[in-house]
Design an enzyme around this catalytic site. Sequence first.
Site, PDB file in Angstrom:
ATOM      1  N   ARG A  61     -20.892  36.196 -23.184  1.00 35.82           N
ATOM      2  CA  ARG A  61     -21.438  36.711 -22.138  1.00 35.82           C
ATOM      3  C   ARG A  61     -22.848  36.199 -22.023  1.00 35.82           C
ATOM      4  NH1 ARG A  61     -18.237  41.222 -23.860  1.00 35.82           N
ATOM      5  NH2 ARG A  61     -19.995  42.118 -24.938  1.00 35.82           N
ATOM      6  N   GLU A  98     -22.174  44.265 -39.410  1.00 36.26           N
ATOM      7  CA  GLU A  98     -21.974  45.591 -40.209  1.00 36.26           C
ATOM      8  C   GLU A  98     -20.768  45.408 -41.210  1.00 36.26           C
ATOM      9  OE1 GLU A  98     -22.733  48.870 -37.868  1.00 36.26           O
ATOM     10  OE2 GLU A  98     -23.889  47.567 -36.400  1.00 36.26           O
TER      11      GLU A  98
END
Length: 174
Positions: A61, A98
Amino acid sequence: MQDIDLKQYIRGIPDFPKPGILFYDISTLLRNADAWQLATARMAHAVAPWQPDQLAAIESRGFLTAAPLSTRLGCGLIMLRKPGKLPGETISLTYDLEYGSDSLHIQADAIRPGQKVVVTDDLLATGGTLAASVALLRKAGANVVGASVLIELTALRGRDKLDIPVHTLLSYDE
């Protein structure tokens, strides 16, 4: 048109991509020609003082924001991509997320040493991908002078992982 609140063109999608996440969908901004023109004009106005030679777009994006910005600013566009997406010799950087790790690549000849580069993406959340992009660009010889994103989720404090100025078009505290 200049006083338009661009947040009205961002749609919140609850529980996407998983329960508990509120996804800020930019597709509603992209499909409104006037709002998208205004968004890119505001981003270009903020980035122009950095006088970049190149914009570096983070897959995928980030390509959407970088392409119109590079045209408005009269500078080049470099793609930062996932493994196996760029032809020729590449420079890579693996970074922790993460829940795992990821890797970004840049073509080895994309940057001349010392060129001023601004990194662009749609979203700044935890800052891991943007920080990795800055590190990769520096590894390739760039002088990274700033970053510009459409949306920043300020509560996640991703900006704290960066040692460059960051321009954010729209901020959300959630």
